[in-house]
Write an enzyme that holds these catalytic residues in place. Structure first.
Site, mmCIF file in Angstrom:
data_model
loop_
_atom_site.group_PDB
_atom_site.id
_atom_site.type_symbol
_atom_site.label_atom_id
_atom_site.label_comp_id
_atom_site.label_asym_id
_atom_site.label_seq_id
_atom_site.Cartn_x
_atom_site.Cartn_y
_atom_site.Cartn_z
ATOM 1 N N SER A 1 0.796 -1.232 0.000
ATOM 2 C CA SER A 1 0.000 0.000 0.000
ATOM 3 C C SER A 1 0.830 1.286 0.000
ATOM 4 O O SER A 1 0.292 2.347 -0.296
ATOM 5 C CB SER A 1 -0.929 0.040 1.209
ATOM 6 O OG SER A 1 -2.219 -0.325 0.810
ATOM 7 N N LYS B 1 0.742 3.478 -3.061
ATOM 8 C CA LYS B 1 -0.323 4.458 -3.316
ATOM 9 C C LYS B 1 0.234 5.880 -3.305
ATOM 10 O O LYS B 1 -0.336 6.780 -3.926
ATOM 11 C CB LYS B 1 -1.447 4.290 -2.274
ATOM 12 C CG LYS B 1 -2.193 2.957 -2.444
ATOM 13 C CD LYS B 1 -3.063 2.581 -1.250
ATOM 14 C CE LYS B 1 -3.751 1.220 -1.478
ATOM 15 N NZ LYS B 1 -4.452 0.709 -0.296
ATOM 16 N N TYR C 1 -2.442 -2.275 -10.957
ATOM 17 C CA TYR C 1 -2.497 -2.061 -9.505
ATOM 18 C C TYR C 1 -1.819 -3.220 -8.757
ATOM 19 O O TYR C 1 -1.020 -2.999 -7.833
ATOM 20 C CB TYR C 1 -3.958 -1.896 -9.054
ATOM 21 C CG TYR C 1 -4.097 -1.854 -7.549
ATOM 22 C CD1 TYR C 1 -3.742 -0.711 -6.821
ATOM 23 C CD2 TYR C 1 -4.537 -2.974 -6.836
ATOM 24 C CE1 TYR C 1 -3.831 -0.682 -5.434
ATOM 25 C CE2 TYR C 1 -4.631 -2.946 -5.448
ATOM 26 C CZ TYR C 1 -4.280 -1.809 -4.762
ATOM 27 O OH TYR C 1 -4.361 -1.788 -3.386
ATOM 28 N N TYR D 1 -4.541 3.129 7.619
ATOM 29 C CA TYR D 1 -5.798 2.376 7.732
ATOM 30 C C TYR D 1 -6.603 2.914 8.926
ATOM 31 O O TYR D 1 -6.655 4.113 9.153
ATOM 32 C CB TYR D 1 -5.525 0.859 7.876
ATOM 33 C CG TYR D 1 -4.523 0.305 6.901
ATOM 34 C CD1 TYR D 1 -4.824 0.241 5.543
ATOM 35 C CD2 TYR D 1 -3.279 -0.145 7.309
ATOM 36 C CE1 TYR D 1 -3.905 -0.282 4.633
ATOM 37 C CE2 TYR D 1 -2.364 -0.670 6.404
ATOM 38 C CZ TYR D 1 -2.686 -0.723 5.076
ATOM 39 O OH TYR D 1 -1.784 -1.225 4.187
ATOM 40 N N VAL E 1 1.181 -3.570 3.798
ATOM 41 C CA VAL E 1 1.147 -4.877 4.467
ATOM 42 C C VAL E 1 2.407 -5.719 4.239
ATOM 43 O O VAL E 1 2.542 -6.792 4.813
ATOM 44 C CB VAL E 1 -0.106 -5.717 4.103
ATOM 45 C CG1 VAL E 1 -1.380 -5.055 4.578
ATOM 46 C CG2 VAL E 1 -0.168 -6.028 2.633
HETATM 47 N N1 GLU Z 1 -2.163 -5.375 -2.533
HETATM 48 C C1 GLU Z 1 -2.826 -5.188 -1.306
HETATM 49 C C2 GLU Z 1 -4.316 -5.086 -1.532
HETATM 50 O O1 GLU Z 1 -4.716 -4.390 -2.418
HETATM 51 C C3 GLU Z 1 -2.312 -3.981 -0.618
HETATM 52 C C4 GLU Z 1 -2.677 -4.076 0.763
HETATM 53 C C5 GLU Z 1 -2.011 -3.072 1.638
HETATM 54 O O2 GLU Z 1 -0.793 -2.927 1.699
HETATM 55 O O3 GLU Z 1 -2.809 -2.420 2.323
HETATM 56 O O4 GLU Z 1 -5.089 -5.705 -0.842
#
Ligand code: GLU
Length: 308
Positions: free
Chosen positions: A63, A66, A191, A243, A261
């Site tokens: 994540s 992003k 993505y 989060y 994650v």
């Molecule tokens: N590839 C993960 C997802 O889209 C990223 C999760 C993350 O790092 O929050 O679920």
């Protein structure tokens, strides 16, 4: 602060990995050893990088991708277009929730750091096909992390794609409601790939240093992103970077940050420091268990809480 002090903070916080678990939603992440902790701190005043622990171990950006992808989308389409497509509100729901769009009739994903918003951001990246779009993302990540060895981890990518049905549901829901207009299956693969790029805590500290330094790479004084986009992204990191732990983190640590994650954390402290942390065992919110504690101690030691 020097490498020795940083090493003491790593030693002090190492055992917090026992309070977490490595991500297990894909086999490739579940195999990573939880017994790792490292931190890199780019000091903008001295123009030096301090390091301690597992700073050069490669791990999946997940994540945290992003952040650079949002910066690239802003470069490609401009601030107006990006934030006409994606809102900037924290959600209070899980990072992959569809609730606000479906139940609360939101016509836009809530912010670029929940999965719906991140997928919409990826759909805005320029390129003639999915391959070119991903290559542009990869090359931008290499530039902003000052790390030419960043590569796609194919094993993680294939696992992300195989287990990515909630992300697919978000993307097709947005397409069906005219919230995104690119080819959905290609956007999703891009993505999944952007999440599966291998980085190090050192590279992440450099990315954060560019944000902290108003968009200019401190190692060569070249502008990579606009000052305005650096400010906007730091603000969204403050409200939605961790989060459901974002509010608590802002209150107790007090710096713009983003997690992933794969166990990574980045923190950009305006005009002062860029920090990259890695420790793969995650707390119940999905953030690095030892990484958060180490970041908290480091921010205190540096006296760098932006809200003080
Ligand atoms: N590839 C993960 C997802 O889209 C990223 C999760 C993350 O790092 O929050 O679920």
């Amino acid at each position: 602060m020097n490498d020795y002090t940083l090493k003491q903070l790593v030693d002090k916080n190492f055992d917090y990995y026992k309070n977490g678990e490595v991500a297990n939603y894909i086999p490739a992440l579940a195999e990573v050893s939880p017994k790792q902790l490292g931190i890199a701190v780019y000091d903008l005043t001295s123009n030096e990088l301090m390091k301690a622990g597992d700073v050069d171990v490669r791990f999946a950006i997940e994540s945290m991708s992003k952040v650079p992808v949002l910066l690239l989308a802003i470069k490609d389409c401009g601030i107006k277009k990006v934030f006409e497509t994606i809102n900037t509100e924290p959600t209070g729901f899980a990072f992959n929730s569809i609730m606000n769009m479906e139940i609360n009739h939101r016509k836009h994903p809530m912010n670029p750091f929940v999965n719906a918003g991140a997928i919409a951001t990826t759909s805005l990246i320029s390129g003639k096909d999915a391959n070119e779009k991903f290559e542009r993302i990869l090359s931008f990540m290499k530039q902003i992390c000052d790390d030419t060895d960043i590569t796609l981890n194919k094993e993680i990518y294939l696992s992300e794609s195989k287990t990515g049905d909630i992300n697919r549901s978000l993307a097709y829901y947005m397409k069906g409601n005219q919230m995104i207009d690119e080819e959905v299956s290609e956007t999703l693969e891009t993505y999944f790939k952007q999440c599966s790029v291998n980085v190090t805590a050192t590279g992440i500290a450099k990315l954060a240093a560019v944000l902290a330094n108003k968009g200019i790479a401190p190692w060569n004084n070249q502008r990579i992103i606009s000052e305005e986009s650096a400010t906007i992204v730091k603000s969204i990191m403050t409200t939605a970077g961790l989060y459901d732990e974002s509010g608590e983190f802002s209150v107790h640590v007090g710096v713009p940050a983003k997690s992933g994650v794969g166990g990574g954390l980045m923190a950009a402290i305006p005009n002062s420091y860029g920090i990259g942390v890695f420790s793969p065992a995650l707390d119940k919110f999905g953030n690095s268990a030892a990484g958060i504690q180490l970041l908290k101690d480091t921010v205190q030691e540096l006296d760098a809480d932006i809200f003080q």
